[in-house]
Design a protein around this motif. Structure first.
Motif, PDB file in Angstrom:
ATOM      1  N   ASP A  66       0.873  -1.166   0.000  1.00  0.00           N
ATOM      2  CA  ASP A  66       0.000   0.000   0.000  1.00  0.00           C
ATOM      3  C   ASP A  66       0.910   1.217   0.000  1.00  0.00           C
ATOM      4  O   ASP A  66       1.375   1.648   1.046  1.00  0.00           O
ATOM      5  CB  ASP A  66      -0.903  -0.017   1.237  1.00  0.00           C
ATOM      6  N   GLY A  67       1.167   1.747  -1.203  1.00  0.00           N
ATOM      7  CA  GLY A  67       2.164   2.808  -1.309  1.00  0.00           C
ATOM      8  C   GLY A  67       3.532   2.270  -0.902  1.00  0.00           C
ATOM      9  O   GLY A  67       3.965   1.199  -1.328  1.00  0.00           O
ATOM     10  N   ALA A  68       4.219   2.997  -0.030  1.00  0.00           N
ATOM     11  CA  ALA A  68       5.541   2.581   0.429  1.00  0.00           C
ATOM     12  C   ALA A  68       5.457   1.574   1.574  1.00  0.00           C
ATOM     13  O   ALA A  68       6.479   1.036   1.996  1.00  0.00           O
ATOM     14  CB  ALA A  68       6.345   3.800   0.870  1.00  0.00           C
ATOM     15  N   TRP A  69       4.276   1.310   2.104  1.00  0.00           N
ATOM     16  CA  TRP A  69       4.097   0.359   3.203  1.00  0.00           C
ATOM     17  C   TRP A  69       3.672  -0.997   2.657  1.00  0.00           C
ATOM     18  O   TRP A  69       3.188  -1.113   1.533  1.00  0.00           O
ATOM     19  CB  TRP A  69       3.030   0.858   4.170  1.00  0.00           C
ATOM     20  N   ASP A 260      -0.491   6.713  -5.028  1.00  0.00           N
ATOM     21  CA  ASP A 260       0.854   6.684  -4.438  1.00  0.00           C
ATOM     22  C   ASP A 260       1.244   8.014  -3.795  1.00  0.00           C
ATOM     23  O   ASP A 260       2.429   8.353  -3.711  1.00  0.00           O
ATOM     24  CB  ASP A 260       1.893   6.278  -5.484  1.00  0.00           C
ATOM     25  N   GLU A 262       2.148   9.518  -0.969  1.00  0.00           N
ATOM     26  CA  GLU A 262       2.598   9.178   0.386  1.00  0.00           C
ATOM     27  C   GLU A 262       2.441  10.337   1.371  1.00  0.00           C
ATOM     28  O   GLU A 262       2.322  10.126   2.570  1.00  0.00           O
ATOM     29  CB  GLU A 262       4.062   8.731   0.364  1.00  0.00           C
ATOM     30  N   ARG A 265      -0.290  10.053   3.856  1.00  0.00           N
ATOM     31  CA  ARG A 265      -0.043   9.224   5.037  1.00  0.00           C
ATOM     32  C   ARG A 265       0.824   9.983   6.035  1.00  0.00           C
ATOM     33  O   ARG A 265       0.547   9.973   7.243  1.00  0.00           O
ATOM     34  CB  ARG A 265       0.644   7.918   4.614  1.00  0.00           C
ATOM     35  N   ALA A 266       1.830  10.650   5.535  1.00  0.00           N
ATOM     36  CA  ALA A 266       2.772  11.332   6.424  1.00  0.00           C
ATOM     37  C   ALA A 266       2.173  12.577   7.058  1.00  0.00           C
ATOM     38  O   ALA A 266       2.424  12.866   8.235  1.00  0.00           O
ATOM     39  CB  ALA A 266       4.040  11.699   5.643  1.00  0.00           C
ATOM     40  N   ARG A 272      -4.409   3.926   4.786  1.00  0.00           N
ATOM     41  CA  ARG A 272      -4.433   3.195   3.522  1.00  0.00           C
ATOM     42  C   ARG A 272      -4.476   4.187   2.365  1.00  0.00           C
ATOM     43  O   ARG A 272      -5.205   5.179   2.409  1.00  0.00           O
ATOM     44  CB  ARG A 272      -5.672   2.294   3.455  1.00  0.00           C
ATOM     45  N   LEU A 273      -3.696   3.910   1.341  1.00  0.00           N
ATOM     46  CA  LEU A 273      -3.672   4.769   0.159  1.00  0.00           C
ATOM     47  C   LEU A 273      -4.622   4.199  -0.891  1.00  0.00           C
ATOM     48  O   LEU A 273      -4.229   3.750  -1.959  1.00  0.00           O
ATOM     49  CB  LEU A 273      -2.247   4.892  -0.384  1.00  0.00           C
TER      50      LEU A 273
END
Length: 323
Positions: A66-69, A260, A262, A265-266, A272-273
């Motif tokens: 999920d993206g970078a995760w 994507d 990110e 999220r940050a 969740r993306l």
């Protein structure tokens, strides 16, 4: 579908190790990222990743980027899930190791919730403005009205009601309505919004989307608008929302397609993306809903977010996608 003896042996071998058994017990509670598992287990990321790889190869857990995760969850259905459930059911509910893990997971979740609440409190006044940066709200609302139908709805339930926009949008078509949110700042804004819109009878409650305390089949329209991407347990939220849908009723879920970005999220507490159609349809089916329709609203500008509307009913029908 039944498994071969070799498959069963492989799964039992994968589960038959202390750390991997602990991981299964944790994933039975919610889907988790690798770094969250390392915090709960107190082990290094390479070691935890190795255990997860073996569990995934055995078919007991699912891995999804999920993206970078990267997140993991127990396999959703079938013989493998049944076996995992049976294994975990044999463990005493007073097992000291699993109780300690559960406490640590609760602490991780509390920290996550605290960060989200602080974000909501800071940005409550600007919430609609923030959303408008990502996609045309007018286009989304028109599509929501179309997906909801003309009504009238006997009972409208809005889960994670935020500033109350879904209540004021759909309120004219509802005989009664209730909105739930965990953020008291959001609820205060929502109360002002619905009163100014001329809906003083709309009820607003402090409540959790994962445990609403509302009755089974209470509503003929349930709305979950831009909420799931904040949650650690989106499947559980869909199950709870589905539980509230009465016979012939409808559930609308409005959220993002996979992306994507990110920074969401940050900087904006998105866990969740976005969500894929197949996982959403699987969750809706597990909630006893069908006749799934998916509407996609592409972004107005390059690099924006595609909004999806998943509509499902408590009737037997077909699955159809709307471009």
């Amino acid at each position: 579908m039944a498994m071969t003896s070799d498959q069963v042996v492989e799964m039992l071998r994968a589960a038959g190790e202390p750390t991997r058994l602990r991981i299964l017990a944790l994933l039975a509670r919610e889907e988790l990222a690798v770094l969250e598992l390392t915090r709960v287990l107190g082990q290094s990321q390479p070691r935890v990743s190795r255990h997860l790889k073996l569990l995934a190869e055995a078919g007991l857990v699912e891995r999804f980027p999920d993206g970078a995760w990267v997140f993991y969850r127990l396999v959703g259905t079938g013989a493998a899930r049944s076996l995992a459930d049976q294994i975990l059911a044999q463990i005493s509910p007073t097992d000291a190791t699993l109780l300690r893990d559960a406490d640590r997971l609760t602490a991780v979740a509390a920290e996550r919730a605290s960060e989200a609440n602080a974000y909501f409190a800071t940005n409550a006044e600007r919430w609609d403005e923030i959303r408008s940066l990502y996609v045309s709200e007018a286009a989304v609302e028109a599509a929501i009205l179309q997906a909801a139908g003309e009504g009238p709805y006997r009972r409208l339930v809005d889960l994670g009601s935020g500033t109350g926009r879904m209540l004021t949008l759909l309120g004219p078509r509802a005989e009664s309505a209730v909105g739930l949110d965990l953020s008291r700042q959001m609820l205060n804004i929502a109360r002002n919004q619905v009163a100014e819109a001329g809906f003083p009878s709309i009820e607003l409650r402090h409540g959790d989307i994962l445990g609403t305390n509302l009755a089974d089949g209470e509503a003929d329209l349930v709305v979950v608008h831009q909420v799931l991407h904040y949650l650690g347990e989106p499947a559980s939220a869909v199950a709870e929302a589905g539980r509230l849908v009465g016979a012939g009723g409808r559930l609308l879920i409005i959220d993002f397609a996979p992306h994507d970005l990110e920074f969401l999220r940050a900087e904006h507490q998105h866990r969740r993306l976005g969500f894929f159609d197949d996982e959403m349809e699987r969750w809706l089916a597990a909630a006893g809903l069908d006749h799934v329709e998916v509407t996609a609203l592409p972004p107005a500008t390059a690099g924006g977010l595609t909004v999806k509307i998943w509509s499902a009913e408590r009737t037997a029908a077909r699955i159809r996608r709307i471009a």
